[in-house]
Motif scaffolding. Structure first.
Motif, short mmCIF file in Angstrom:
data_model
loop_
_atom_site.label_atom_id
_atom_site.label_comp_id
_atom_site.label_asym_id
_atom_site.label_seq_id
_atom_site.Cartn_x
_atom_site.Cartn_y
_atom_site.Cartn_z
N ALA A 59 -7.68 1.50 -4.04
CA ALA A 59 -9.10 1.39 -3.68
C ALA A 59 -9.44 2.35 -2.54
N GLN A 60 -8.54 2.43 -1.54
CA GLN A 60 -8.80 3.33 -0.42
C GLN A 60 -8.71 4.79 -0.87
N GLU A 62 -9.57 6.05 -3.54
CA GLU A 62 -10.81 6.45 -4.22
C GLU A 62 -11.92 6.79 -3.23
N LYS A 63 -11.80 6.28 -1.99
CA LYS A 63 -12.78 6.67 -0.95
C LYS A 63 -12.30 7.93 -0.25
N PHE A 64 -11.26 7.80 0.55
CA PHE A 64 -10.62 8.98 1.15
C PHE A 64 -9.20 8.61 1.54
N SER A 65 -8.26 9.54 1.33
CA SER A 65 -6.86 9.26 1.60
C SER A 65 -6.49 9.51 3.06
N HIS A 74 -12.24 4.98 11.28
CA HIS A 74 -12.58 4.42 9.97
C HIS A 74 -12.25 2.94 9.93
N GLU A 75 -12.76 2.30 8.89
CA GLU A 75 -12.63 0.85 8.79
C GLU A 75 -11.18 0.36 8.67
N SER A 296 -4.53 0.36 5.16
CA SER A 296 -4.98 -0.58 4.13
C SER A 296 -3.80 -1.39 3.61
#
Ligand SMILES: *Cc1c(COP(=O)(O)O)cnc(C)c1O
Length: 402
Positions: A59-60, A62-65, A74-75, A296
């Motif tokens: 999932a991460q 797909e956002k940014f590695s 970042h979150e 993550s």
């Protein structure tokens, strides 16, 4: 051409090629299924292909590695730091992330030196450490360590004046503080269980006395829990029993899914850096610190650890190990040690273990003894039957005519 770790490339035995892995099992290219009895260097506590961890990473991704932590945040890193702040004992609240355990040790030792410099004391250049300790393979970590089997390259430099090594004995500890307290900046230990030095185990009273002496002389106590953290000693962290000023976590931090580590400081340490003076800042910043995929995975790993009550799984593992080993002896064995999720059979002569890796392979177990230590540090999700099979394989080696 791959240059493999800790190997004489000329005489190295072929490594087993892994094509898939799930739960406690590794699947090799030649069709074997092996229980990983050492959790990929003690890190994969949930086993392989855990759906929750895999999902967190995908999932991460797909956002940014990755993004750097310099000027950006970042979150995933914020959530992991908040979780660690809440989850770790006492005021161990300030998380400095890095890409490996060795680097996290370097950061801790730099913090300890600068802690005193920031307070105006430049004389405290010495680090107290334990004999047979292992803190990683980078240079300062090697110096703090005491393991000639790994770090004989240091011979070239001669005696190191900035590191003092003592055994895990209280009188020796008191003597070292008597002699060196003015010049010590920190005392670094692998608490309760010294891993790469030979799975050596010692009593918590030593750490309690160390805490008192460190308080008395303003020496920082550093726990390198890269190996012992996340339940390996049967405690969540040894830091739950005795609180260090700096705690280092690695290996199982991400459940073993991606290399990452953290150096966690308490308020006292952090306050010595917190200032209007830019020269008092911590000048360190690994490129991949706080990597979003790693953070993550780490966050999910901790959630699974809590939700599925891993501490009770670990006490089951300890109980089974003790039960299975209760009546086992062999004249070639020096000692059998068990603590938490770790068992070590120390033999009198390392040649006794020659060929055990292949023997274990034939029995469907991946194991890799080193020096005179045959050990297992199993993934915590192992079933009783699988664990008994690992232990039976270890015992069978002493019964067969190899
Ligand atoms: C493995 C280990 C390290 C080094 O960690 P890396 O991620 O391999 O750099 C440091 N300290 C201890 C106690 C370890 O077991």
């Amino acid at each position: 051409m791959i240059w493999y770790p800790y190997e004489q490339m000329k005489t190295m035995k072929e490594p087993y090629e892994i094509v898939d892995a799930e739960g406690v099992y590794l699947y090799t290219k030649d069709g074997s299924r092996l229980i990983d009895s050492i959790s990929s260097w003690w890190s994969t506590i949930h086993g392989y292909k855990h759906p929750v961890l895999t999902e967190a990473i995908t999932a991460q991704a797909e956002k940014f590695s990755h993004v750097m932590l310099g000027g950006l945040t970042h979150e995933p890193v914020k959530k992991l730091a908040a979780k660690l702040e809440e989850w770790l004992p006492g005021d161990l609240d300030y998380c400095f992330f890095s890409d490996s355990g060795s680097v996290a040790v370097e950061v801790a030792l730099k913090m300890a030196l600068q802690y005193h410099m920031n307070k105006g004391d430049k004389e405290r250049t010495k680090v107290l450490s334990l004999t047979n300790s292992y803190h990683g393979d980078t240079f300062k970590a090697m110096e703090a360590g005491d393991d000639e089997d790994y770090h004989f390259v240091l011979e070239a430099y001669g005696k190191n004046e900035n590191v003092v090594h003592i055994p895990t004995e209280i009188p020796e500890l008191e003597k070292a503080f008597d002699e060196y307290h003015d010049s010590l900046n920190s005392f670094i230990v692998e608490p309760l269980l010294q891993g790469a030095g030979g799975m050596l185990m010692y009593d918590v009273s030593f750490l309690e006395r160390a805490r008192e002496l460190c308080d008395e002389y303003d020496v920082l106590l550093i726990f390198d829990e890269v190996a012992t953290g996340f339940g390996r000693t049967g405690n969540r962290f040894v830091a739950d029993l005795v609180q260090p000023d700096i705690l280092i976590l690695g290996k199982a931090l991400t459940g073993g899914y991606i290399g990452h580590a953290v150096t966690v400081a308490d308020h006292k340490v952090y306050d010595a850096f917190y200032s209007d003076d830019p020269d008092k800042a911590l000048m360190h910043g690994p490129t991949f610190m706080g990597n979003p995929l790693a953070c993550s995975a780490a966050l999910k790993s901790i959630e699974v650890f809590e939700e599925e009550d891993y501490m009770s799984k670990i006490s089951d593992i300890t109980r089974i190990m003790r039960r299975e080993m209760a009546d086992f002896t062999d004249p070639r064995i020096k000692e059998i040690r068990i603590m938490g999720g770790c068992i070590c059979i120390e033999v009198k002569d390392s040649s006794v273990l020659k060929g055990f890796r292949e023997f274990a392979y034939e029995h469907g177990v991946f194991n890799r003894p080193f020096l005179s230590y045959m050990y297992a540090m199993v993934p915590y999700i192992i079933t009783e039957e699988e664990l008994v099979h690992v232990l039976d394989t270890m015992k069978a080696w002493f019964k067969c005519d190899y």
